[in-house]
Design a protein around this motif. Sequence first.
Motif, PDB file in Angstrom:
ATOM      1  N   PRO A 213       0.828  -1.216   0.000  1.00 50.69           N
ATOM      2  CA  PRO A 213       0.000   0.000   0.000  1.00 50.69           C
ATOM      3  C   PRO A 213       0.857   1.257   0.000  1.00 50.69           C
ATOM      4  N   ALA A 214       0.356   2.291  -0.657  1.00 54.01           N
ATOM      5  CA  ALA A 214       1.148   3.507  -0.860  1.00 54.01           C
ATOM      6  C   ALA A 214       1.641   4.118   0.443  1.00 54.01           C
ATOM      7  N   ALA A 215       0.856   4.021   1.514  1.00 51.75           N
ATOM      8  CA  ALA A 215       1.233   4.649   2.781  1.00 51.75           C
ATOM      9  C   ALA A 215       2.133   3.772   3.638  1.00 51.75           C
ATOM     10  N   ALA A 216       2.321   2.525   3.248  1.00 50.46           N
ATOM     11  CA  ALA A 216       3.156   1.614   4.041  1.00 50.46           C
ATOM     12  C   ALA A 216       4.623   1.841   3.696  1.00 50.46           C
ATOM     13  N   VAL A 217       5.459   1.852   4.717  1.00 56.11           N
ATOM     14  CA  VAL A 217       6.896   2.052   4.527  1.00 56.11           C
ATOM     15  C   VAL A 217       7.610   0.765   4.930  1.00 56.11           C
ATOM     16  N   PRO A 218       8.281   0.105   3.992  1.00 56.42           N
ATOM     17  CA  PRO A 218       8.991  -1.141   4.342  1.00 56.42           C
ATOM     18  C   PRO A 218       9.995  -0.918   5.461  1.00 56.42           C
ATOM     19  N   ARG A 219      10.090  -1.887   6.368  1.00 57.52           N
ATOM     20  CA  ARG A 219      11.002  -1.756   7.506  1.00 57.52           C
ATOM     21  C   ARG A 219      12.463  -1.859   7.082  1.00 57.52           C
ATOM     22  N   ASP A 220      12.763  -2.784   6.195  1.00 53.93           N
ATOM     23  CA  ASP A 220      14.155  -3.055   5.855  1.00 53.93           C
ATOM     24  C   ASP A 220      14.733  -1.941   4.986  1.00 53.93           C
ATOM     25  N   PRO A 221      15.882  -1.365   5.388  1.00 52.99           N
ATOM     26  CA  PRO A 221      16.495  -0.312   4.565  1.00 52.99           C
ATOM     27  C   PRO A 221      16.815  -0.772   3.151  1.00 52.99           C
ATOM     28  N   GLU A 222      17.174  -2.057   3.010  1.00 53.00           N
ATOM     29  CA  GLU A 222      17.501  -2.568   1.676  1.00 53.00           C
ATOM     30  C   GLU A 222      16.318  -2.431   0.727  1.00 53.00           C
ATOM     31  N   VAL A 223      15.116  -2.619   1.258  1.00 53.26           N
ATOM     32  CA  VAL A 223      13.904  -2.483   0.441  1.00 53.26           C
ATOM     33  C   VAL A 223      13.534  -1.015   0.295  1.00 53.26           C
ATOM     34  N   ARG A 224      13.476  -0.323   1.412  1.00 50.97           N
ATOM     35  CA  ARG A 224      13.006   1.060   1.427  1.00 50.97           C
ATOM     36  C   ARG A 224      13.894   1.981   0.596  1.00 50.97           C
ATOM     37  N   LEU A 225      15.199   1.757   0.635  1.00 53.29           N
ATOM     38  CA  LEU A 225      16.135   2.687   0.010  1.00 53.29           C
ATOM     39  C   LEU A 225      16.612   2.253  -1.371  1.00 53.29           C
ATOM     40  N   PHE A 226      16.499   0.964  -1.681  1.00 53.04           N
ATOM     41  CA  PHE A 226      17.148   0.487  -2.899  1.00 53.04           C
ATOM     42  C   PHE A 226      16.232  -0.207  -3.896  1.00 53.04           C
ATOM     43  N   ASP A 227      15.157  -0.850  -3.448  1.00 55.37           N
ATOM     44  CA  ASP A 227      14.255  -1.469  -4.420  1.00 55.37           C
ATOM     45  C   ASP A 227      13.472  -0.385  -5.143  1.00 55.37           C
ATOM     46  N   PRO A 228      13.238  -0.547  -6.446  1.00 59.54           N
ATOM     47  CA  PRO A 228      12.543   0.502  -7.211  1.00 59.54           C
ATOM     48  C   PRO A 228      11.085   0.630  -6.786  1.00 59.54           C
ATOM     49  N   PRO A 229      10.594   1.847  -6.586  1.00 63.69           N
ATOM     50  CA  PRO A 229       9.204   2.044  -6.144  1.00 63.69           C
ATOM     51  C   PRO A 229       8.186   1.392  -7.069  1.00 63.69           C
ATOM     52  N   HIS A 230       8.460   1.376  -8.382  1.00 56.29           N
ATOM     53  CA  HIS A 230       7.480   0.809  -9.312  1.00 56.29           C
ATOM     54  C   HIS A 230       7.273  -0.683  -9.078  1.00 56.29           C
ATOM     55  N   ALA A 231       8.240  -1.338  -8.423  1.00 54.58           N
ATOM     56  CA  ALA A 231       8.109  -2.769  -8.135  1.00 54.58           C
ATOM     57  C   ALA A 231       7.533  -3.030  -6.751  1.00 54.58           C
ATOM     58  N   LEU A 232       7.338  -1.972  -5.971  1.00 56.21           N
ATOM     59  CA  LEU A 232       6.885  -2.138  -4.586  1.00 56.21           C
ATOM     60  C   LEU A 232       5.436  -1.731  -4.376  1.00 56.21           C
ATOM     61  N   TYR A 233       5.072  -0.533  -4.819  1.00 57.33           N
ATOM     62  CA  TYR A 233       3.829   0.085  -4.376  1.00 57.33           C
ATOM     63  C   TYR A 233       2.696  -0.122  -5.380  1.00 57.33           C
ATOM     64  N   GLY A 234       1.550  -0.572  -4.847  1.00 58.48           N
ATOM     65  CA  GLY A 234       0.423  -0.923  -5.693  1.00 58.48           C
ATOM     66  C   GLY A 234      -0.814  -0.088  -5.443  1.00 58.48           C
ATOM     67  N   GLY A 235      -0.636   1.211  -5.222  1.00 56.16           N
ATOM     68  CA  GLY A 235      -1.779   2.083  -5.001  1.00 56.16           C
ATOM     69  C   GLY A 235      -2.196   2.136  -3.542  1.00 56.16           C
ATOM     70  N   GLU A 236      -3.315   2.784  -3.270  1.00 54.93           N
ATOM     71  CA  GLU A 236      -3.738   3.058  -1.893  1.00 54.93           C
ATOM     72  C   GLU A 236      -3.865   1.783  -1.066  1.00 54.93           C
ATOM     73  N   ASP A 237      -4.475   0.752  -1.638  1.00 53.10           N
ATOM     74  CA  ASP A 237      -4.637  -0.500  -0.890  1.00 53.10           C
ATOM     75  C   ASP A 237      -3.655  -1.577  -1.323  1.00 53.10           C
ATOM     76  N   GLY A 238      -2.771  -1.245  -2.238  1.00 55.58           N
ATOM     77  CA  GLY A 238      -1.776  -2.196  -2.715  1.00 55.58           C
ATOM     78  C   GLY A 238      -2.271  -3.138  -3.791  1.00 55.58           C
ATOM     79  N   LEU A 239      -3.522  -2.985  -4.226  1.00 61.06           N
ATOM     80  CA  LEU A 239      -4.116  -3.977  -5.114  1.00 61.06           C
ATOM     81  C   LEU A 239      -4.355  -3.477  -6.540  1.00 61.06           C
ATOM     82  N   ASP A 240      -3.857  -2.295  -6.887  1.00 59.82           N
ATOM     83  CA  ASP A 240      -4.089  -1.779  -8.241  1.00 59.82           C
ATOM     84  C   ASP A 240      -3.599  -2.766  -9.302  1.00 59.82           C
ATOM     85  N   ALA A 241      -2.371  -3.235  -9.161  1.00 54.72           N
ATOM     86  CA  ALA A 241      -1.813  -4.143 -10.159  1.00 54.72           C
ATOM     87  C   ALA A 241      -2.487  -5.510 -10.104  1.00 54.72           C
ATOM     88  N   VAL A 242      -2.952  -5.912  -8.919  1.00 55.29           N
ATOM     89  CA  VAL A 242      -3.647  -7.196  -8.794  1.00 55.29           C
ATOM     90  C   VAL A 242      -4.935  -7.187  -9.605  1.00 55.29           C
TER      91      VAL A 242
END
Length: 300
Positions: A213-242
């Motif tokens: 979900p767009a408002a959720a912030v991953p705990r792990d720095p490796e994810v939060r700082l280095f994984d590309p946002p387009h591969a992580l966030y799926g809209g307000e509830d996280g289900l847009d791409a689903v």
Amino acid sequence: MRRPGSPTLATRHSVSASLADIRRQAVADLAAAGIPSAEVDAELLIGHVLGLSRGQVQAKVVMGVDIDEQNVAAITTTVSRRAAREPLQHITGRAPFRSLELAVGPGVFVPRPETELVVQYAIDALNASAVPSPVGVDLGSGSGAIALAMATEVPRARIFAAENSPEAFPWTRRNFDESGATNAVLEFVDLAHAFPDLDGTVDVVISNPPYIPAAAVPRDPEVRLFDPPHALYGGEDGLDAVHAVSKTGLRLLHAGGVLVIEHGEEQAAAIGGLLRADGWSAISTHPDLLGRDRATTALR
């Protein structure tokens, strides 16, 4: 946390040193940085610099081997990068996935071990198909891990992969080329519009879409700082791409075809409801090795 003034690998070794000492200090530096797999990462980083497997590093430590100043400096640099929480795979440039070793780096999602289990559902469905050349589609391929696992482990299958990120696609293309899988096709295309020529003919559709979900912030720095946002966030509830994967799966799959979706552990009920509303049947949720809901399968 490291005490102020305590030595690190960078300050302790400026000349040749024993590999055992280098390993010991690297483990200490990574543990102090909060890396839970400090021993594994230290040995893999040392092996990356020295051109050795992890087992060979361990053997040379036991043998009391020394390494020269140049390699000490290179190991120091890689350990410092990892201590700053840069992903191990970005530093080595490689990520293992089932029987594959994939090229990864900035711009592409690093494949995770849990996805190795998720792709097994797609591989099982391809193997169970009675047709001579079953067809599988990977929507949002990223590094190509899922598509290439299907292609290399079910060589009689024809696999098609869709990726639409300009940053990720060069990595996907590289991994497809390096794999030598002649039964795998890659296209730069949005998953919602992928492969219309295959409509109604596909045996398996699989996706590991962005689902945070767009408002959720991953705990792990490796994810939060280095994984590309387009591969992580799926809209307000996280289900847009689903939603898009569901619609595309209905278009591509023949009757009785299998859909496989990876998702977050708290999303199983919502995804099950979404798929049920879209008309899917035999909807099932599957746990990972830690018992967390990790994948949902359904039949067309």
